[in-house]
Design a protein around this motif. Structure first.
Motif, short mmCIF file in Angstrom:
data_model
loop_
_atom_site.label_atom_id
_atom_site.label_comp_id
_atom_site.label_asym_id
_atom_site.label_seq_id
_atom_site.Cartn_x
_atom_site.Cartn_y
_atom_site.Cartn_z
N TRP A 10 -19.79 12.91 -14.53
CA TRP A 10 -19.97 14.08 -13.44
C TRP A 10 -18.78 14.79 -12.50
N PHE A 11 -17.68 14.46 -13.21
CA PHE A 11 -16.50 15.02 -12.70
C PHE A 11 -16.57 16.26 -12.46
N LEU A 12 -16.87 17.49 -13.28
CA LEU A 12 -16.91 18.91 -12.97
C LEU A 12 -18.04 19.10 -11.80
N HIS A 13 -19.11 18.31 -11.79
CA HIS A 13 -20.26 18.45 -10.65
C HIS A 13 -19.42 18.16 -9.38
N ALA A 14 -18.76 17.13 -9.38
CA ALA A 14 -18.11 16.51 -8.21
C ALA A 14 -16.98 17.78 -7.60
N HIS A 15 -16.09 18.06 -8.58
CA HIS A 15 -15.24 19.24 -8.22
C HIS A 15 -15.96 20.53 -7.76
N LEU A 36 -32.09 21.10 -3.34
CA LEU A 36 -31.25 21.05 -4.56
C LEU A 36 -31.92 21.28 -5.76
N ALA A 37 -31.47 22.06 -6.31
CA ALA A 37 -32.03 23.06 -7.45
C ALA A 37 -30.95 22.39 -8.83
N ALA A 38 -31.44 21.33 -9.28
CA ALA A 38 -30.80 20.50 -10.42
C ALA A 38 -30.00 19.52 -9.87
N ALA A 39 -30.14 18.40 -10.49
CA ALA A 39 -29.47 17.05 -10.11
C ALA A 39 -28.12 16.88 -10.64
N ASP A 40 -27.17 16.72 -9.85
CA ASP A 40 -25.78 16.53 -10.21
C ASP A 40 -25.23 15.12 -9.85
N GLY A 41 -25.99 14.22 -10.00
CA GLY A 41 -25.70 12.80 -9.76
C GLY A 41 -25.80 12.78 -8.25
N SER A 62 -36.00 19.71 -14.18
CA SER A 62 -37.01 19.40 -15.17
C SER A 62 -36.39 18.36 -15.98
N ARG A 63 -35.18 17.89 -15.86
CA ARG A 63 -34.52 16.78 -16.78
C ARG A 63 -34.72 15.45 -16.02
N GLU A 64 -35.86 15.03 -16.05
CA GLU A 64 -36.04 13.50 -15.51
C GLU A 64 -34.92 12.59 -15.50
N ALA A 65 -34.13 12.37 -16.44
CA ALA A 65 -33.30 11.60 -16.88
C ALA A 65 -32.10 11.89 -15.67
N TYR A 66 -31.89 13.04 -15.35
CA TYR A 66 -30.79 13.37 -14.42
C TYR A 66 -31.21 13.23 -12.97
N LEU A 67 -32.60 13.27 -12.61
CA LEU A 67 -33.01 12.91 -11.46
C LEU A 67 -33.09 11.26 -11.19
N GLN A 68 -33.28 10.86 -12.23
CA GLN A 68 -33.22 9.09 -12.03
C GLN A 68 -32.03 8.78 -12.03
N ALA A 69 -31.10 9.48 -12.56
CA ALA A 69 -29.54 9.06 -12.35
C ALA A 69 -29.11 9.26 -11.02
N SER A 108 -27.51 24.84 -5.89
CA SER A 108 -27.39 24.51 -7.45
C SER A 108 -26.01 24.27 -7.75
N ASN A 109 -25.62 23.33 -8.26
CA ASN A 109 -24.42 22.99 -8.68
C ASN A 109 -24.59 22.98 -10.34
N LEU A 110 -24.48 23.85 -11.08
CA LEU A 110 -24.33 24.02 -12.36
C LEU A 110 -26.08 23.80 -12.81
N GLY A 111 -26.59 24.18 -12.06
CA GLY A 111 -28.33 24.35 -12.34
C GLY A 111 -28.76 25.43 -13.33
N LEU A 112 -27.88 26.50 -13.56
CA LEU A 112 -28.24 27.58 -14.35
C LEU A 112 -27.90 27.29 -15.89
N ILE A 113 -26.99 26.22 -15.99
CA ILE A 113 -26.42 26.22 -17.29
C ILE A 113 -27.45 25.79 -18.30
N HIS A 114 -28.50 25.14 -17.90
CA HIS A 114 -29.52 24.64 -19.09
C HIS A 114 -30.87 25.58 -18.67
N GLN A 115 -30.76 26.58 -18.39
CA GLN A 115 -31.76 27.57 -18.13
C GLN A 115 -31.58 28.76 -19.23
N ASN A 116 -33.13 29.21 -19.80
CA ASN A 116 -33.00 30.07 -20.67
C ASN A 116 -32.98 31.23 -20.13
#
Length: 144
Positions: A10-15, A36-41, A62-69, A108-116
């Motif tokens: 998560w280093f880039l998200h933290a920065h 919070l639009a998109a989980a970032d740790g 939409s990424r359940e693993a990110y929310l759980q993390a 949103s912290n890097l929330g757009l990068i996984h969007q189409n």
């Protein structure tokens, strides 16, 4: 910091969260409802909840693993008192924010990068904001 299986740390998200957080000192009125639009740790929530301790948070991804993390990281950092009395953000497995114009801030912290379709996503975010609400977003741009 915790690493998702087969995902980068998560280093880039933290920065980026810290860089966005530095700009919040210009706000005259603290937000009460933050989405919070998109989980970032735990990066964005940790900073925003320290700055705005009375705010109510919701987290969408939409990424359940990110929310759980994110929830695992948050719970691991809590002491016993916080575990009894804290209100962690309500999480929703979806990229669609509610269109009820109730949020003072969408973050949103890097929330757009996984969007189409980033334009559609930004329109959705705008629909979640109150008329004078604020959108704070950090993303990466690919230059051809």
């Amino acid at each position: 910091m915790t690493t998702l299986p087969h995902k980068p740390d998560w280093f880039l998200h933290a920065h980026l969260a810290a860089t966005l957080d530095e700009r919040l000192c210009i706000l005259k009125q603290p937000p009460e409802q933050i989405i919070l639009a998109a989980a970032d740790g735990d990066e964005s929530y940790r900073l925003l909840s320290m700055r705005y301790p009375h705010a109510h948070f919701q987290e969408y991804d939409s990424r359940e693993a990110y929310l759980q993390a994110a929830q695992i990281i948050r719970k691991a950092k809590q002491n016993w008192w916080q575990k009894l009395h804290s209100n962690l953000p309500a999480q929703t497995v979806s990229d669609q924010l509610p269109g009820n114009q109730s949020a003072d801030m969408v973050w949103s912290n890097l929330g757009l990068i996984h969007q189409n379709d980033p334009v559609a996503v930004i329109k959705n975010w705008a629909g979640a904001l109150k008329p004078d609400g604020l959108l704070f977003s950090a993303t990466l741009v690919r230059i051809p």
